[in-house]
Design a protein around this motif. Structure first.
Motif, short mmCIF file in Angstrom:
data_model
loop_
_atom_site.label_atom_id
_atom_site.label_comp_id
_atom_site.label_asym_id
_atom_site.label_seq_id
_atom_site.Cartn_x
_atom_site.Cartn_y
_atom_site.Cartn_z
N PHE A 31 0.84 -1.20 0.00
CA PHE A 31 0.00 0.00 0.00
C PHE A 31 0.87 1.24 0.00
N GLY A 32 0.40 2.31 -0.59
CA GLY A 32 1.14 3.57 -0.52
C GLY A 32 0.44 4.66 -1.31
N THR A 33 1.01 5.86 -1.21
CA THR A 33 0.45 7.00 -1.96
C THR A 33 1.07 7.08 -3.35
N PHE A 34 2.38 6.85 -3.41
CA PHE A 34 3.12 6.87 -4.68
C PHE A 34 2.90 8.17 -5.43
N ASP A 35 2.96 9.30 -4.66
CA ASP A 35 2.81 10.62 -5.28
C ASP A 35 4.18 11.07 -5.80
N VAL A 36 4.21 11.86 -6.85
CA VAL A 36 5.46 12.31 -7.49
C VAL A 36 6.40 11.10 -7.58
N PHE A 37 5.97 10.14 -8.35
CA PHE A 37 6.60 8.81 -8.43
C PHE A 37 8.12 8.91 -8.62
N HIS A 38 8.86 8.16 -7.82
CA HIS A 38 10.33 8.25 -7.86
C HIS A 38 10.97 6.87 -7.75
N VAL A 39 12.31 6.85 -7.83
CA VAL A 39 13.02 5.57 -7.91
C VAL A 39 12.86 4.74 -6.62
N GLY A 40 12.65 5.40 -5.48
CA GLY A 40 12.39 4.65 -4.23
C GLY A 40 11.13 3.81 -4.37
N HIS A 41 10.12 4.37 -5.05
CA HIS A 41 8.88 3.63 -5.29
C HIS A 41 9.13 2.44 -6.22
N VAL A 42 9.89 2.69 -7.28
CA VAL A 42 10.20 1.61 -8.24
C VAL A 42 10.88 0.45 -7.52
N LYS A 43 11.90 0.78 -6.71
CA LYS A 43 12.68 -0.27 -6.05
C LYS A 43 11.84 -1.04 -5.04
N LEU A 44 10.95 -0.31 -4.34
CA LEU A 44 10.07 -0.98 -3.37
C LEU A 44 9.16 -1.98 -4.10
N LEU A 45 8.55 -1.53 -5.19
CA LEU A 45 7.61 -2.38 -5.93
C LEU A 45 8.33 -3.58 -6.55
N LYS A 46 9.52 -3.34 -7.05
CA LYS A 46 10.28 -4.43 -7.68
C LYS A 46 10.65 -5.49 -6.65
N ARG A 47 11.10 -5.06 -5.48
CA ARG A 47 11.48 -6.02 -4.44
C ARG A 47 10.24 -6.72 -3.89
N ALA A 48 9.12 -6.01 -3.79
CA ALA A 48 7.88 -6.63 -3.32
C ALA A 48 7.46 -7.73 -4.30
N ALA A 49 7.52 -7.42 -5.60
CA ALA A 49 7.11 -8.39 -6.63
C ALA A 49 7.97 -9.64 -6.57
N ALA A 50 9.25 -9.48 -6.22
CA ALA A 50 10.18 -10.62 -6.20
C ALA A 50 9.85 -11.58 -5.05
N LEU A 51 9.00 -11.15 -4.12
CA LEU A 51 8.64 -12.03 -2.99
C LEU A 51 7.48 -12.98 -3.31
N GLY A 52 6.92 -12.86 -4.52
CA GLY A 52 5.80 -13.73 -4.87
C GLY A 52 5.61 -13.82 -6.37
N ASP A 53 4.40 -14.25 -6.77
CA ASP A 53 4.11 -14.41 -8.20
C ASP A 53 3.24 -13.27 -8.73
N THR A 54 2.43 -12.69 -7.84
CA THR A 54 1.52 -11.62 -8.26
C THR A 54 1.67 -10.46 -7.28
N LEU A 55 1.77 -9.24 -7.83
CA LEU A 55 1.84 -8.06 -6.95
C LEU A 55 0.61 -7.18 -7.13
N ILE A 56 -0.09 -6.98 -6.02
CA ILE A 56 -1.27 -6.11 -6.00
C ILE A 56 -0.94 -4.88 -5.17
N VAL A 57 -1.30 -3.70 -5.68
CA VAL A 57 -0.95 -2.45 -4.98
C VAL A 57 -2.19 -1.63 -4.66
N GLY A 58 -2.35 -1.31 -3.39
CA GLY A 58 -3.41 -0.40 -2.96
C GLY A 58 -2.85 1.01 -2.98
N VAL A 59 -3.41 1.85 -3.84
CA VAL A 59 -2.95 3.24 -3.97
C VAL A 59 -3.93 4.13 -3.21
#
Ligand code: CTP
Length: 130
Positions: free
Chosen positions: A7-35
């Protein structure tokens, strides 16, 4: 098949957001994001995000390692969202360390280290001072 949710706001999207999402995705098969919705942010911080929720959802949804996005309308509904989407793992940045441990009853909870030296708040400050 393992489903990861974050979950997150992901406002003014930046590389910290990219890295968080990429590492989250690597922990499973499907990544769902609550914005988080614009209203939720307004109620929490007393200001609206710079980018609208439609734009923030579109950006997050465009990441190739994000499978699905939904609007997070209420902070109190996290357990409902986790159950509804059948998430096996809840991922949060470690700025939230310990704050979501109560969900260990319904899923695995993982806190990932934040990317240093970047945040939406800092970016807004830099942009408004230039
Ligand atoms: N995040 C991260 N590294 C950063 C910034 C954010 O890993 N440098 C993570 C957060 O821990 C969270 C997700 O990205 O899990 C969404 O964060 P969000 O609060 O939307 O972004 P911030 O940049 O932290 O925004 P703010 O400065 O308004 O708190």
């Amino acid at each position: 098949m393992k489903t990861v949710i974050t979950f997150g706001t992901f406002d003014v999207f930046h590389v910290g957001h990219v890295k968080l999402l990429k590492r989250a995705a690597a922990l499973g098969d499907t990544l769902i994001v609550g914005v988080s919705t614009d209203e939720l942010n307004y109620n929490k911080k007393g200001r609206y995000p710079v980018y609208s929720e439609a734009d923030r959802m579109q950006i997050v949804n465009s990441m190739r390692f994000v499978n699905f996005c939904f609007p997070e309308a209420s902070l109190e509904k996290k357990s409902e969202y986790i159950t509804y989407y059948g998430a096996d793992v809840l991922v949060m940045g470690d700025d939230w360390e310990g704050k979501f441990d109560m969900f260990r009853e319904i899923c695995e909870v993982v806190y990932l280290p934040r990317t240093p030296s970047i945040s939406t708040t800092k970016l807004i400050e830099v942009i408004s001072n230039t």
